[in-house]
Design an enzyme around this catalytic site. Structure first.
Site, short mmCIF file in Angstrom:
data_model
loop_
_atom_site.label_atom_id
_atom_site.label_comp_id
_atom_site.label_asym_id
_atom_site.label_seq_id
_atom_site.Cartn_x
_atom_site.Cartn_y
_atom_site.Cartn_z
N PHE A 81 -5.38 -26.81 -14.74
CA PHE A 81 -6.05 -27.73 -13.82
C PHE A 81 -5.80 -27.38 -12.36
O PHE A 81 -6.52 -27.86 -11.49
CB PHE A 81 -5.62 -29.19 -14.11
CG PHE A 81 -4.50 -29.70 -13.26
CD1 PHE A 81 -3.18 -29.40 -13.55
CD2 PHE A 81 -4.77 -30.47 -12.14
CE1 PHE A 81 -2.15 -29.86 -12.76
CE2 PHE A 81 -3.73 -30.94 -11.34
CZ PHE A 81 -2.42 -30.63 -11.65
N LYS A 82 -4.82 -26.54 -12.07
CA LYS A 82 -4.54 -26.21 -10.67
C LYS A 82 -5.73 -25.51 -10.00
O LYS A 82 -5.87 -25.55 -8.80
CB LYS A 82 -3.27 -25.39 -10.58
CG LYS A 82 -2.07 -26.24 -11.05
CD LYS A 82 -0.74 -25.72 -10.62
CE LYS A 82 0.35 -26.76 -10.83
NZ LYS A 82 0.50 -27.23 -12.23
N ASP A 83 -6.61 -24.92 -10.82
CA ASP A 83 -7.83 -24.32 -10.27
C ASP A 83 -8.70 -25.35 -9.54
O ASP A 83 -9.41 -25.01 -8.60
CB ASP A 83 -8.69 -23.71 -11.38
CG ASP A 83 -8.06 -22.47 -11.99
OD1 ASP A 83 -7.33 -21.75 -11.27
OD2 ASP A 83 -8.28 -22.22 -13.19
N LEU A 129 -7.10 -25.32 -6.22
CA LEU A 129 -6.85 -24.02 -5.60
C LEU A 129 -8.09 -23.13 -5.50
O LEU A 129 -8.05 -22.07 -4.88
CB LEU A 129 -5.72 -23.29 -6.32
CG LEU A 129 -4.34 -23.80 -5.86
CD1 LEU A 129 -3.24 -23.36 -6.80
CD2 LEU A 129 -4.03 -23.35 -4.44
#
Ligand SMILES: *Cc1c(COP(=O)(O)O)cnc(C)c1O
Length: 493
Positions: A113-115, A118
């Site tokens: 989920f950091k995409d 980011l």
């Protein structure tokens, strides 16, 4: 819209471009908007007519008022394009029989989920350089235990005005995570392993940030250091979007009526993702409870129960490693909103000096109005993965399983029958070996073989970014001692 530090009693305000460029406020606090913008129910349901990128631009521009809205839209359309998020950025999978809607946040380039943050944040940072008259290049320095490093590399690759260098512990990441980083493409990226554990990498990076001689040397080369850490408001803002977007989708799909309250459960580490859900609620999203889900590192469960935050405890290495955290930095933002900046500064000083602090009874009562804390043991996490696959034919990763386990505990304890939205934070393939073991299947020793085994056993498809790792060329296989990190930074610029 202006931003203040979580700790300042007489706030000095900065614009969002500065907050994003600086990351941390000068007093060591985190940036918060001076007030939280509100939206109407019509605004929220109206978003359903837009593609995800346009929903993101709408909501981001409520916070980033100093940015040109047309440019935010242009950046969002690139960040959340079909090429980067095949099949859509934040689709919902219904677990109807459970009353749970799963918000899948892992369809981006690195399968975590950091995409979601980011992919867009580097573009916002790049714009902030122009907006603040900055002519130097921003060098993003990252220490990673796995997910953040790869997501930051993908986000910053070839973004104008930036470069990125990632350090990871040589034996501290999974084989798949290592390959993901070593094969990173882009002209402004570098990756380096260090002999040591994650703490060594993290402390090394912190020391470099604090070293004025390094800053001076980089400055003469026209470079300054910046961070991709989740304490940057530029990472938080994009996470608010998907909760509001999901609500709009749920109304459109008829699984809730417009205005109906939902509960949200978030598998939590640094408290960033769940704090974004809190902001969405404060903006006017109809939300009842926020369920904070932890693994055996259950410091937040205890805090929400007792009001005492005490990091003096054993650190557990779990199968949900991205939640193995004892200092949840973003909790400071909630404290600032609920207890005020003065108390927050005191609590943070006490955390630094004694490793703990206690909020007052009234403050705890305020927190409990919204938050509930639960945690899952390792066995419970594995059992949930198996049960969910056997019963619903739905495969989830270890972090999402912690969330689902906690959501079910909450529903059982409270009898609360509101629809529950669960944040699903990683593709099950990112943690193939532990997912295979949880299903009671044989676990190949090789990380890439495990991808194939999981696909064959479950009839599901390996995400393209992970499947394509097999053919990729290793570009970065350097390993250095912790004492060589500074040299590495200087040599890379
Ligand atoms: C980072 C991460 C989390 C924790 O999110 P926070 O915002 O730090 O609370 C949970 N799951 C996965 C897969 C992650 O990568």
């Amino acid at each position: 819209m202006k931003f203040r530090s979580t700790r300042e009693t007489e706030p000095k305000f900065v614009l969002s471009a500065e907050a994003i460029k600086e990351g941390l406020a000068p007093d060591g606090g985190l940036y918060l908007p001076e007030e939280i913008p509100t939206v109407s129910l019509d605004y929220i349901t109206g978003l359903a007519a837009l593609p995800y990128s346009d929903r993101a631009a709408e909501i981001l521009s409520l916070f980033l008022t100093d940015y040109d809205k047309a440019l935010i839209l242009e950046d969002c359309r690139d960040a959340y394009s079909e090429a980067r998020f095949p099949g859509g950025a934040a689709p919902i999978h219904s677990l109807d029989s459970e009353g749970i809607e799963v918000l899948e946040l892992w369809h981006g380039p690195t399968s975590a989920f950091k995409d979601m943050a980011l992919q867009i944040m580097p573009k916002l940072l790049s714009r902030s350089l122009t907006m603040t008259g900055e002519t130097r290049k921003a060098l993003i320095l990252v220490a990673t235990s796995g997910d953040t490093g790869k997501a930051a590399l993908e986000g910053y690759r070839d973004v104008p005005g930036t470069g990125i260098l990632v350090f990871y512990p040589v034996d501290g990441v999974s084989k798949v995570q290592k390959l993901q980083m070593q094969t990173q493409e882009g002209d402004n990226v570098a990756v380096c392993a260090i002999r040591g554990n994650f703490d060594d990498a993290q402390n090394g990076v912190k020391q470099i940030f604090a070293d004025s001689a390094v800053a001076e040397q980089l400055n003469t080369k026209g470079v300054f250091l910046s961070s991709a850490n989740s304490i940057n408001f530029g990472r938080l803002a994009p996470q608010i979007v998907y909760y509001i977007s999901a609500y709009a989708d749920m109304v459109k799909a008829g699984s809730i009526k417009a205005g109906e309250e939902i509960n949200i459960c978030v598998p939590t580490g640094n408290f960033g993702n769940i704090f974004a859900a809190y902001i969405a609620k404060e903006m006017g999203l109809p939300v009842g409870k926020l369920i904070c889900a932890s693994n055996s590192n259950n410091i937040l469960t205890d805090f929400i129960e007792t009001g005492v935050y005490d990091r003096n405890r054993k650190f557990h290495t779990t199968i949900s490693p991205s939640m193995d955290i004892l200092i949840s930095s973003n909790l400071e933002r909630l404290l600032s909103l609920i207890c005020g900046p003065k108390a927050t500064a005191e609590y943070m000083a006490s955390l630094k000096n004694d490793g703990k602090y206690s909020v007052t009874e009234d403050e705890l009562a305020e927190i409990k109005k919204v938050f509930c804390g639960y945690y899952c043991s390792e066995d419970e996490t594995a059992a949930i993965i198996k049960e969910t696959f056997d019963k619903n034919g739905y495969l989830i990763d270890t972090h999402t399983a912690v969330g689902l386990g906690c959501a079910k505990k909450y529903m059982k304890d409270s009898g609360d029958t509101k629809k529950l939205l669960l944040a699903s934070t990683a593709s099950p393939y990112k943690f193939s070996q532990d997912v295979l073991a949880s299903l009671g299947l044989e676990v190949p020793a090789d990380g890439l073989d495990a991808l194939t085994a999981l696909s064959e056993a479950t009839g599901t498809t390996i995400p393209t970014p992970l499947a394509s790792l097999r053919g990729k060329t290793v570009r970065f296989d350097m390993t250095v001692d912790r004492s060589e990190m500074t040299e590495t930074v200087l040599a890379n610029n």
